[in-house]
Structures are given as structure tokens and as C-alpha cells.
Enzyme design. Structure first.
Site, PDB file in Angstrom:
ATOM      1  N   GLY A 106      75.566   4.999  59.556  1.00 17.28           N
ATOM      2  CA  GLY A 106      75.694   5.908  58.532  1.00 17.28           C
ATOM      3  C   GLY A 106      74.240   5.827  57.673  1.00 17.28           C
ATOM      4  CG  PHE A 107      73.471   3.124  55.459  1.00 15.51           C
ATOM      5  CD1 PHE A 107      73.725   3.733  54.106  1.00 15.51           C
ATOM      6  CD2 PHE A 107      74.559   2.484  55.936  1.00 15.51           C
ATOM      7  CE1 PHE A 107      74.524   3.634  53.338  1.00 15.51           C
ATOM      8  CE2 PHE A 107      75.974   2.516  55.175  1.00 15.51           C
ATOM      9  CZ  PHE A 107      75.840   3.131  54.001  1.00 15.51           C
ATOM     10  N   GLY A 108      70.888   4.887  59.138  1.00 11.59           N
ATOM     11  CA  GLY A 108      69.882   5.223  59.977  1.00 11.59           C
ATOM     12  C   GLY A 108      69.858   4.996  61.445  1.00 11.59           C
ATOM     13  NE  ARG A 109      68.480   9.577  64.950  1.00  7.92           N
ATOM     14  CZ  ARG A 109      68.811  10.158  66.091  1.00  7.92           C
ATOM     15  NH1 ARG A 109      68.542   9.720  67.388  1.00  7.92           N
ATOM     16  NH2 ARG A 109      69.571  11.007  66.090  1.00  7.92           N
ATOM     17  CG  ASP A 154      78.458  -1.907  55.894  1.00  7.66           C
ATOM     18  OD1 ASP A 154      79.593  -1.622  55.704  1.00  7.66           O
ATOM     19  OD2 ASP A 154      77.491  -1.202  56.667  1.00  7.66           O
TER      20      ASP A 154
END
Length: 666
Positions: free
Chosen positions: A363-366, A478
Site C-alpha cells: 500500500g505504500f510502494g513497490r 504495521d
């Protein structure tokens, strides 16, 4: 005079003669001084070697290995078997070069050993001294002083930058942070062992007072009057008549170059002073290299300007290339320069961020796999979008701070790079990928119960370190299976600190936005918006159930009562069918009492009331069998009955709308 009388008179002369030769031989080998090691005869094995410049190099870029270097002949440490250990002293100069400024390794030791063959010792946190089978044995007869740059719970380390006294074990009897007390103002000054800077050590033992002292200082600094470590030790039962003196070093998941520049040693006296001016030079440091790069960057624009006048075409090509690798630099980032990776280096490492190097999408990047061009070290590069400059300085400061975390169950954050609209985070690469793929993928091999338990314990240790074991409290925010990565030995390592927040011990956390993953968010976040260690514990509870049940925290396609994992396990516990929630792929390959413990611990950690949840220290104690899991009661495990319990006075929890709770929690 008779022949027998003549022979008798000659005997004392013979005895005196041989005693004189023996004393001469011993005196020739009870002290030595090496101002560099060119042409020096040392006993070397493993990674140890002598460079062309005359440096004694104990380790190199090989990982999970060790190196040993000893004076080639044993020295006599007792005048006779009945006597105490003779006084001795040594001084040496060392420097440690890590593969990356933020990443330490296992460290090195100065050691006295009855044998110079320590090839059966283990690397990593065993420091090349002992192995798992002989660690702590009195028969080892080993005395060592460790200079450790890696935090290891197994070694009961105090931090990742310490000096310790080890007796027959890799666990220090006494240790302290590396540094020295200034003779000028009496203040203690920290020293970073892996800084790449040369430092001098003095180690002394006084046979009269049985005093063992270790002193450390920067090179060219006179020996401080106050020792860094001072301990009263009777060495008579530890040191044998004859012992070898030397060094051991080891590396683990990352490598460091451990160098000894000079060394002197003496029995029954003060070790000779080293000639510091004659010590061999150290290799060029990364800092020096960066200075050269800065000098070059000042002249390069001028050269390009001249080149522009010669050909306009070259200007266009150069401009296009420069734009391709452009970065966002601001003055405040000078403080973090040593933790910043050039974008071009990361671009080259990932082959231009090609899809075949893609490890995953979150959800916050690759996240991409890469190999750093110079060191050939494997890394994972996460690309995160960012548009606003607001708070960026504080965010980068936190990223750099998090990079200083050292624990074997955390994925090491190595540094960052910043471009316009993009932030790149560089992590240590984990060859076995995320735990999520093993739990939920049909193509991956099923994890057996022992591996799952090993991973659970590892993540618990790592999370306890974040909450209690570092300079600041770190809230991960997280925790879930997809953020637990597996190293080459299938150890669980908590990663992805992109959402982490820090605050000082004893201080209250600040209000923040509610971020995280549905199914792992603690219910109190809906009203308080303050992340705490307790909200991390809630997520850890859901994570435990993920691992045991082999299913995700939220599965919308299932029936309503089975969609939320925590609810589903709780319902089965109330119905007496708790064991039916286990992953069916486990078969019968598990211990029932362990399965029962982990499932109930997961419910205990995911308690709706923050005050009722355990701390991570309590969690690790329960996992290790050092504490019992408290009994669970129905109303203590689920928020569905919180309102009624509050009305009964069972809790001070302020009841809020259940729909709101469910929305934010799941």
C-alpha cells in the site's frame, strides 16, 4: 679428587648453565612489538591475512565467517603451577570498516587461549571464540576482551557498540559502551567502534591486586587515567601455564573489515609503546571518497560549461542523463549525508527498477531487489511516493534514527535517497522473502510447526527490542505477516519501518493519523489517535493468529462470522472448538500444548482494552516458559461485551459506538 666427586661438583654448573639458557629463551619471547606487520610471522587462519601495506586484516567481505591471528609460540603466564598468573599488559591499535556506515557486524576480540587452533569456533555473535556445544565450559580456559558492533540477545549484549570481558564464553561477564573518560574535564565521551577511525587499546593485569583493566581512546590520545572496564578477577583457574595470545574476529549477515595496525605485548611489565608514526596507513574511507566526489562535483559543472560551448548536441545528451539521475538535495540533508545513497547507484543496482527485480507491491510502494555495484551486497529498495515537503526533514531524521537499530530479528534499514515526488528506502535483502507468501500461497512449501514457532519468537524478540531495548521507544504500527521477512536461516525478521514512530522513554506519544492495515488496528485508535506500544501488541496478537491459522486477518469472501480472524478465533474459543482454527496444512505436525498457548496468547494480545494487554517483555517470557499465560475470561477477549462490562464497573474503558470500533479495527 675422585671421579665421582668431580662429577658432583660439575652438576651445579650444568644446572646453572641450562637454567640461564632457559631464562634467556623465555625472556626473548615474553614481549614483542609490531609497528605494522610486514614480514611478521603470525599464525593465521580463516579470513585473517596481512595486507601489502602491513595491516593485519582479521576479516574481509566474506559473510558468516571468522578469522584468527596468534603470536606463533605460547607464552608462559605462571612461574610454576602453584603460582598465580604473572602480570601482563598489551596495547594495540585497531580500526573497523563496515560495508555500510549504519550496519555493524559481530566484532573482534583480543584473546588468551590454550590453543591457537580455534577453527571449530563459530562466526556471527560467537566471535570466533567458541561454538554452541562448548560455550561456557570451564575447560575452554579462554580469556577475551570483545569489541562488539552487533546487538545480540543471545549474547546478552547491552547495545551494538560495546566492550566486554569474556571468560570461556561469548557472553560477557562485564561490559560497557565504547568510549573513554577525558582527563581534561572528566566527562565520558562515546566512541563509535565501526567509524573506520583508528583507536588504541590498553589491556593490563596486575597479579598483586588481581586487577584487570581495559582502556580505550582515539589514536594519538594519551592513555586515559580512568579505565573503561576495571574488574577484580582471579585468573589462576582460567589461565594455564602456557597460553597463546592473539585476536579473533567474526562476521554475520553483513561484513566488516577488522584491522590491527600495531601490537605490543609484555609479561611481567608494561607493554612497550607503539611508534604511532610508523603504523601502516588505513585504506581510504568512504568519507574520504565522498569528499573527493564533492570536489569533483564542484569542477564538473565548469567542465560541462566549456563543453557546452564546443557542442550543443553534447549538452542535450548530458542534460538528459543528468535529469534521469537527478535527486532532491536540501541544506538540512548534510547532517544525513553518510546515510544517503546516490540515486544512480540504486538505479544501477536494480537494473533501472525493472519488473523482473520487483519483489512486491504494498500500500505504500513497490519493493525491488538490487545488488550494489561496488560492494556486490544484495539490498531491497522500496520506492515511496511523496509530494509534500512538510515534515520531510523530521521524517528523514526518523528514518536515519531507525537505521541505527541493531537486532537480529529486525530487517536492517541501511539508508535512503530522495528525488522529487519520491523517497527510496534501502533495506537489507532477505533471500526467503515475506512470511505472507509461505502462509497464504498455494505454490510455496508449507511451514512446519517448529518453523512457525521459531518465527513467532523471533518477531517477539524484535518487537520487545523496539519497545524497550533501544535509546527511544519505537512503535512499528504495521505488524503483519507480509512485513515479516525470512533470512537465509528462515528466522523471522520484522521489517518495513515506513510507518514507525519514535518517542523518548517515559514520554507520552503524540497524536497522529490512524494508519495501518485493517484487521491489525487496535480499537482505541478510533478515539484517541495515539499509537502506543499497546497498539503494537494488539497487531502482534492478530499476527500470531495469522501464523497459526494460516489465513489473513480479513477475508471478505468468507461467511460473516468468519471474515474477521480475531472474531472467528474468539468465537471458536467460546464454543470449545479453538483447535479447529489451526491451519489444516499443519496436519498432526504440532505440539498441542504449544498450539493452545499461541492461540490463547493471540487472543490475550488482541484484547480490546489496552490496559489488559501484556507488554512484549511479558509476551517473550510466556513464549519462553518463564511466565504463565493468565486465564482468559469471555468478556476480557472481545469488544462485543465491553459496554455491559463498563456498566458493571469492570473497566474504566470509555465505551464508543461498536460500528465505529469495527470500522477502525477491521
Amino acid at each position: 679428587m675422585s671421579e665421582s666427586l668431580t662429577n658432583f661438583c660439575k652438576m651445579p654448573l650444568k644446572i646453572f648453565f641450562w637454567a640461564f639458557l632457559l631464562k634467556l629463551a623465555l625472556s626473548a619471547s615474553d614481549h614483542f612489538t609490531y609497528n605494522g606487520f610486514k614480514g611478521v610471522n603470525l599464525s593465521l587462519d580463516g579470513l585473517a591475512g596481512i595486507t601489502s601495506e602491513g595491516l593485519l586484516r582479521l576479516t574481509n567481505s566474506t559473510m558468516h565467517e571468522q578469522g584468527h591471528a596468534f603470536f606463533p609460540v605460547p607464552l608462559r603466564f605462571k612461574r610454576s603451577p602453584a603460582n598465580n598468573v604473572i602480570s601482563f599488559s598489551t596495547t594495540f591499535v585497531f580500526a573497523i570498516f563496515p560495508e555500510h556506515p549504519m550496519l555493524g557486524s559481530a566484532g573482534f576480540t583480543f584473546v588468551l587461549s590454550p590453543s591457537k587452533d580455534l577453527t571449530k569456533a563459530s562466526p556471527n555473535y560467537f566471535l570466533g571464540l567458541v561454538n554452541p556445544t562448548n560455550n561456557g565450559n570451564a575447560s575452554n580456559h579462554i580469556l577475551a576482551v570483545e569489541f562488539d558492533t552487533w546487538y545480540s540477545p543471545e549474547a546478552k549484549d547491552i547495545n551494538n557498540n560495546h566492550v566486554g570481558i569474556d571468560i570461556n564464553s561469548f557472553i560477557s561477564n562485564q561490559s560497557t559502551s565504547a568510549g573513554f573518560t577525558s582527563d581534561y574535564d572528566g566527562k565520558f565521551q562515546n566512541l563509535i567502534l565501526l567509524s573506520g577511525k583508528a583507536m588504541q587499546v590498553w589491556i593490563e593485569y596486575d597479579e598483586i591486586n588481581m586487577q584487570f583493566n581495559v582502556t580505550l581512546a582515539p589514536l594519538w590520545t594519551p592513555k586515559p587515567k580512568i579505565a573503561l572496564l576495571s574488574s577484580t578477577i582471579n585468573l589462576s583457574g582460567i589461565i594455564l601455564d602456557n597460553m597463546y595470545v592473539g585476536f579473533t574476529a567474526a562476521v554475520g549477515t553483513s561484513y566488516s573489515y577488522h584491522y590491527i595496525l600495531g601490537w605490543s605485548f609484555k609479561i611481567d611489565g608494561k607493554a612497550p609503546e607503539l611508534n604511532l608514526s610508523n603504523l601502516p596507513p588505513l585504506p581510504q574511507t568512504s568519507t574520504s571518497f565522498k569528499k573527493n566526489q564533492k570536489i569533483l562535483s564542484l569542477w564538473l559543472p565548469l567542465a560541462l560549461s566549456v563543453f557546452v560551448l564546443i557542442t550543443a548536441a553534447a549538452v542535450l545528451v548530458t542534460a538528459a542523463k543528468k535529469k534521469k539521475f537527478s535527486e532532491l538535495h536540501e541544506d538540512w540533508e548534510l547532517d544525513f549525508e553518510s546515510y544517503r545513497f546516490p540515486y544512480k547507484q540504486l538505479y544501477t543496482a536494480t537494473r533501472g527498477f525493472k519488473d523482473e527485480y520487483l519483489l512486491g507491491i504494498g500500500g505504500f510502494g513497490r519493493v525491488y531487489r538490487g545488488v550494489l555495484p561496488a560492494s556486490k551486497v544484495e539490498v531491497a529498495v522500496k520506492r515511496v511516493s511523496h509530494e509534500s515537503k512538510q515534515g520531510m526533514r523530521e521524517f528523514v531524521a526518523e528514518i536515519v534514527s531507525l537505521g541505527k537499530l541493531r537486532h537480529k530479528n529486525l530487517v536492517q534499514l541501511l539508508g535512503y535517497c530522495r528525488r522529487k515526488g519520491e523517497l527510496l528506502l534501502v533495506y537489507e535483502y532477505m533471500p526467503n522473502g515475506s512470511l505472507e507468501k509461505f502462509l497464504f500461497s498455494e505454490t510455496k512449501q508449507t511451514l512446519d510447526w517448529s518453523l512457525r514457532l521459531q518465527i513467532i519468537k523471533g518477531v517477539a524478540y524484535g518487537l520487545q527490542y523496539l519497545h524497550e531495548g533501544w535509546d527511544q521507544v519505537v512503535i512499528h504500527r504495521d505488524i503483519k505477516a507480509s512485513n515479516v521477512l525470512l533470512d537465509g536461516d528462515m528466522n523471522g525478521r520484522l521489517g518495513d519501518f515506513g510507518l514507525a514512530r519514535l518517542y523518548d522513554h517515559g514520554m507520552a506519544p503524540q497524536t497522529t493519523n490512524v494508519v495501518g492495515t485493517l484487521g491489525f488496528l487496535a480499537p482505541e485508535l478510533a478515539r484517541a489517535c495515539k499509537v502506543t506500544t499497546s497498539s503494537d501488541v494488539f497487531a502482534f496478537g492478530a499476527f500470531l493468529l495469522e501464523v497459526v491459522c494460516g489465513r489473513r486477518a480479513i477475508e471478505p469472501n468468507k461467511q460473516e462470522m468468519e471474515q474477521v480472524l480475531v472474531d472467528w478465533v474468539f468465537t471458536n474459543w467460546k464454543m470449545g472448538t479453538l483447535y479447529e482454527t489451526k491451519d489444516p496444512r499443519l496436519g498432526k505436525d504440532y505440539a498441542l500444548e504449544e498450539l493452545d498457548l499461541i492461540l490463547k496468547l493471540g487472543l490475550f494480545c488482541s484484547h480490546p482494552l489496552p490496559s489488559a494487554r501484556p507488554s512484549m517483555r511479558q509476551v517473550t517470557q510466556i513464549l519462553n516458559g518463564d511466565a504463565l499465560l493468565p486465564p482468559l475470561l469471555p468478556y476480557q477477549c472481545h469488544f462485543s461485551d465491553i459496554d455491559s462490562e463498563v456498566n458493571k464497573g469492570a473497566s474504566s474503558f470509555v465505551a464508543i459506538d461498536r460500528t465505529t470500533l469495527k470500522h477502525f479495527t477491521y
